[in-house]
Motif scaffolding. Structure first.
Motif, PDB file in Angstrom:
ATOM      1  N   GLU A 198      -5.919  -3.239   7.716  1.00  0.00           N
ATOM      2  CA  GLU A 198      -6.772  -2.096   7.403  1.00  0.00           C
ATOM      3  C   GLU A 198      -5.850  -0.967   6.970  1.00  0.00           C
ATOM      4  N   LEU A 199      -6.379  -0.039   6.203  1.00  0.00           N
ATOM      5  CA  LEU A 199      -5.627   1.148   5.812  1.00  0.00           C
ATOM      6  C   LEU A 199      -6.153   2.342   6.590  1.00  0.00           C
TER       7      LEU A 199
ATOM      8  N   SER B 107       0.836  -1.190   0.000  1.00  0.00           N
ATOM      9  CA  SER B 107       0.000   0.000   0.000  1.00  0.00           C
ATOM     10  C   SER B 107       0.873   1.242   0.000  1.00  0.00           C
ATOM     11  N   ASN B 108       0.373   2.293  -0.649  1.00  0.00           N
ATOM     12  CA  ASN B 108       1.053   3.581  -0.551  1.00  0.00           C
ATOM     13  C   ASN B 108       0.338   4.471   0.462  1.00  0.00           C
ATOM     14  N   VAL B 109      -0.552   3.871   1.255  1.00  0.00           N
ATOM     15  CA  VAL B 109      -1.254   4.532   2.353  1.00  0.00           C
ATOM     16  C   VAL B 109      -0.841   3.814   3.638  1.00  0.00           C
ATOM     17  N   ALA B 110      -0.776   4.549   4.734  1.00  0.00           N
ATOM     18  CA  ALA B 110      -0.365   3.951   6.012  1.00  0.00           C
ATOM     19  C   ALA B 110      -1.330   2.861   6.451  1.00  0.00           C
ATOM     20  N   PHE B 111      -0.781   1.787   7.025  1.00  0.00           N
ATOM     21  CA  PHE B 111      -1.598   0.719   7.570  1.00  0.00           C
ATOM     22  C   PHE B 111      -2.184   1.133   8.898  1.00  0.00           C
TER      23      PHE B 111
END
Length: 180
Positions: free
Chosen positions: A31-32, A6-10
């Motif tokens: 989850e993101l 992911s390029n979004v924080a977990f």
């Protein structure tokens, strides 16, 4: 192996072990940040076998089915109206007729749109091909508006024993979410 990229924080992330059949198999779920209502899951089931001590009669796919049941048990234990997406190598040599696959559809999971056009995801020796990899989802509040999958081919004609250096075709999913 399994991975969720992911390029979004977990946000919340966990791993759990499936029933042992031939090899240790671990499921990863995460989850993101900002999408806590949606869980991403990746799994890789065993190729065959049965639970230790189980009878040999009617054992085709019994080990994978047990692993699928454990995965669904763990996901159903999540509280609230949780949506989730599963991307997995289910090792379903007979595709959607495989007992492991039927565990998911019996639990109400849906196949990603476009799945019906994908005839195989695996290249074996002498052009043997199987539908082993799947994308499935559950969205109890219909927060997933659309979920579509396409198989990526390195060359037109699908005539080689490897695809992008693998014996599996990658699957690419595109999802649209509803705001509620």
């Amino acid at each position: 192996g399994n991975a969720i990229l992911s390029n979004v924080a977990f946000g919340n992330a966990r791993a759990f072990v499936l029933p042992y059949i031939k090899q240790r198999r671990v499921v990863v779920k995460a989850e993101l940040e900002g999408l806590e209502w949606l869980t991403w899951v990746t799994a890789h089931l065993d190729t065959g076998g049965r639970l230790p001590g189980a009878p040999r009669v009617a054992s085709y796919g019994a080990g994978r089915a047990a692993q699928s049941q454990e995965l669904m048990h763990r996901l159903n234990d999540m509280t609230g109206p949780q949506s989730f997406v599963i991307g997995a190598d289910l090792n379903t040599a007979i595709g959607t007729r495989d007992p492991a696959f039927r565990v998911f559809t019996s639990a109400g999971l849906q196949r990603a749109s476009g799945s019906e056009r994908i005839r195989h995801t695996f290249h074996g020796p002498t052009m043997i091909r199987f539908l082993l990899d799947h994308l499935l989802y559950r969205s109890p509040e219909n927060r997933i508006a659309t979920f579509e999958v396409t198989r990526l081919d390195e060359r037109p004609g699908d005539d080689t024993s490897t695809v992008f250096g693998s014996d599996h075709h990658p699957l690419l999913a595109r999802m649209e979410l509803r705001t509620i």
